[in-house]
Write an enzyme that holds these catalytic residues in place. Sequence first.
Site, short mmCIF file in Angstrom:
data_model
loop_
_atom_site.label_atom_id
_atom_site.label_comp_id
_atom_site.label_asym_id
_atom_site.label_seq_id
_atom_site.Cartn_x
_atom_site.Cartn_y
_atom_site.Cartn_z
N SER A 785 0.70 -1.29 0.10
CA SER A 785 0.32 0.50 -0.33
C SER A 785 1.05 1.11 -0.57
O SER A 785 1.70 2.16 -0.85
CB SER A 785 -1.00 -0.69 1.71
OG SER A 785 -2.41 1.11 0.98
N ASP A 863 -10.13 -4.30 -4.71
CA ASP A 863 -9.23 -3.38 -3.57
C ASP A 863 -10.39 -1.86 -3.69
O ASP A 863 -10.02 -0.79 -4.95
CB ASP A 863 -7.44 -3.34 -4.54
CG ASP A 863 -7.29 -2.51 -2.99
OD1 ASP A 863 -8.04 -1.91 -1.98
OD2 ASP A 863 -6.11 -2.34 -2.78
N HIS A 896 -8.47 -4.83 -0.02
CA HIS A 896 -7.15 -4.82 -0.15
C HIS A 896 -6.20 -5.33 0.76
O HIS A 896 -4.50 -5.34 1.02
CB HIS A 896 -7.35 -2.59 0.43
CG HIS A 896 -5.92 -1.61 1.11
ND1 HIS A 896 -4.93 -1.91 -0.12
CD2 HIS A 896 -4.94 -1.78 1.09
CE1 HIS A 896 -3.96 -1.00 -0.01
NE2 HIS A 896 -3.66 -0.77 0.87
#
Length: 931
Positions: A785, A863, A896
């Site tokens: 991320s 995501d 995610h």
Amino acid sequence: MSSSTHSHKRKNSHLFPQRKSSNSSMDNPFFLDSNNATNTDSQVNENEYTIDEGRPTDATIDVTDGPQTPFLQERYSMTPRPESFEFDDVENQGRMQSFFSVDSFNRRWGEWSLPEKRSYVLVFTLIALLVLFLMVILKPTKFLSNRTTPAETSPENPSSSKRSFSIENVLDGDFVIPENTFHFINPPQILLSQDLDPGLFFTTKEIDGQTHFIAKQLFDETFEVNLGGNRFLYQGAEFTVSSVQINYELDKLILGTNLEPEFRHSSKGYYWVKDLSTGAIEPILPPEESNDDNEFGLVKLSYAHFSPAYKYIYFVYESNLFLQSVSARYAKKLTEDGSEEVFNAKPDWIYEEEVLASDKAIWWAPDDSKAVFARFNDTNVDDIQLNHYTDMDEPYLSNSRIKYPKPGFQNPKFDLFLINLQNGIIYSINADCQNDSILYNAKWISPDAFRFEVTDRNSKILDVKVYDIQSAKLLTVRTTDSNLYKGWIEKTKDVLSIPPKPESKRTEYGYIDIHTDIAGFNHLFYYPSILAKDGIQLTKGNWEVTGNGIIGYEYETDTVFFTANKIGVMSQHLYSTSFADPTSQGKLQCLQNPSDKHDFYDFELSSSARYAVSKKLGPDTPVKVAGLLTEVLNVADTHDDSIVQLTIDEKLKETIKNYDLPITNYNSMVLNDGIEINYIEIKPANVDPKKKYPILVNIYGGPGSQTFTTKWSLAFEQSVVSGLDAIVLQIEPRGTGGKGWNFRSWARGKLGYWEPRDIIEVTKKFIQTNRPHIDENKVAIWGWSYGGFTSLKTVELDNGETFKYAMAVAPVTNWTLYDSIYTERYMNQPSENQEGYLDISTIKNYKSFESLRRLFVMHGTSDDNVHIQNTFRFVDQLNLLGLTNYDMHIFPDSDHSIRHHNAQRIVFQKLYYWLKDAFDGHFDNMKILHL
């Protein structure tokens, strides 16, 4: 702090809450799990506790804002204790060279006299003959190391000694530390006397093959109430409980079943009320609502909870708020306009993710007389579409749409409404702010005063507002301008309400807040009245209040308990201070041994602060206990039988005896411009001075975050050290949290500028200090991320000079593609900071990736946080340049955290074995093709 001890037994213990012996009380929703998760947000009803198998491959997402790194499990995202041997410390170069350096030995040899040399040769010859004799007689398989390779520890060779471990050991749960369930059940209002606090909690027990919920007391060890099992029948079908909430009277439960995760904090499921006096279990339903597709007439709610004093049950269905008396069977619908664009008492996506960190947007007065809820209107907010690919029954793609504002585009609008349960009327509260303002922390300070915080769209100016119920007036009592310290307004921690105390001549409600002081550090401030403009600073210094902030409050002595990193920036200890005596303000008491500078503690306190759950999370293996606060402050000293041992670590202790665990050191390095950077070094247990080691740099680096601490861990990075015989560096670049605004504010306006520079310099200096023992052709970097973004920005700047390999999972590659509230908090809007967005923070020098030997990118197609659009755009640019030195793995329908259909196990297996191939040189002969 009170001097009460376990021996202090109240003789009128019959006044302690027994089953059906007290009035309704404060809401205490719990998620019950084998990890024994704790409430990390002091807003009541903020968390439930779910029943979970504690699988080692599940990801847990940090509740801090912004794109996050899922770790395997929080219980092993912690760090082993440091040993005496410092492999990388610049200040210890002399000691390092005396161990490793051949040059230093030659210099000493030249300084010795002839007799000294002869003696040395004679001794060395005798030792060599002895060793040779032992080798012949004993025939050892290893000489320099007792570590073994995977082949030597195969099932065909069970008698061999297995001293290293791999990612498979982690994923198989070999290092899981189970815990007994323990959660306090909160009283209806804060207990003003410790003598009234029995330490009521619930746990679980296996009875006849079924998990049962058991209410117990820390005061009276004989007290035990069986609240029933986790399975029940309804209309002939069996349901299994996923979450449980228990009222303080122990006569009503709210059960959750069939919960389906929605986003980071939200889910949908069936909710039920159990009456313990009759054993009856009834579904919680909106009036006249049913699902024709469900044969039982059930509907899935966003949530259902007790109100703080347990007089009501409130829930949200299809974005509308419902309320019913706890003794009633039917609910009343309080809002009518809920839809896919209007959310009542429930945040939309961006408020759930970036601001409230909750699935609820309702705040109750502590006496259940009133409540305020927020309505979020996303009508003008653009949405994103997530396609779904793995539904085998659908020939065409299905999709879902999420309202997702991006930088410079329309944000949701919010309104506040007051529910007055005394007259049954709902009032609109004029928040007196701009349409693009952001609602931050909210809290009832008294039964008649509601406090909330509002910022401008860019989160730079914060107004603290109080709505006074009696006068129906809204007042702005304080304004904070973060531009004065070149900062921004972060998600604020919960404030602590301080009730009146006539015996101390305190006649008004006040509160304690955590915010920035004049020196730029987050500290405690006491506001003696609700409308006070100026606070009295209770703590100060070049350190910060950390973790959950305020842990508890003891009314009798006006003592406040909180966690801070005063002893060490990467550690955390429990502190106390009092605001009762002006002469004592600013005086702190560290409640653990300050000499244990690497210890990392966390605590959960009962309502009166008499009892506590003490969690020592590092640097040694975690230990969790419960008991009197005075007796569980230092878990190493908890030998009293009255202490409840929650950690079940016998299996882990036996397991780790089979391995040489990596060694961890907590270091800092001063860079060329004088900035001090903290980093963690993890290295093999048995360092071979003749070997050159590869390096993996692990990075997150998000602004205001603190990712690497002294918590214990045996997870992905440790498996790389042990199984791949590598060194791992975990670096906290400037812009991260815990060190004040002078350090944090570097990130303002230029995400991705300083992080790669700090990472490259730290890595280079580490290599330079240890050059004889580092394989400079095998240096890799990885992150997830924001960490993926930082990894790619580092590679872009480094241009292959330092880093040869990179792994990025779900990376941000262009901040105009991320959500507005998070991004604009640091970058302002694109129209106000074009240079920051386009020239600094966007990955655009794609040709620099040609210098990598190999790149690995992974992302999930569903995501909702960092959209796969980021990765697809990035890879498309690599393709346009004709670069082929990259690998990509896409996970269909994963969000995610990348969990869908066994994905998370595969993520970490891919990372591990891809890195193994890199370190083994399997990518070295692959050529970059130019089309």
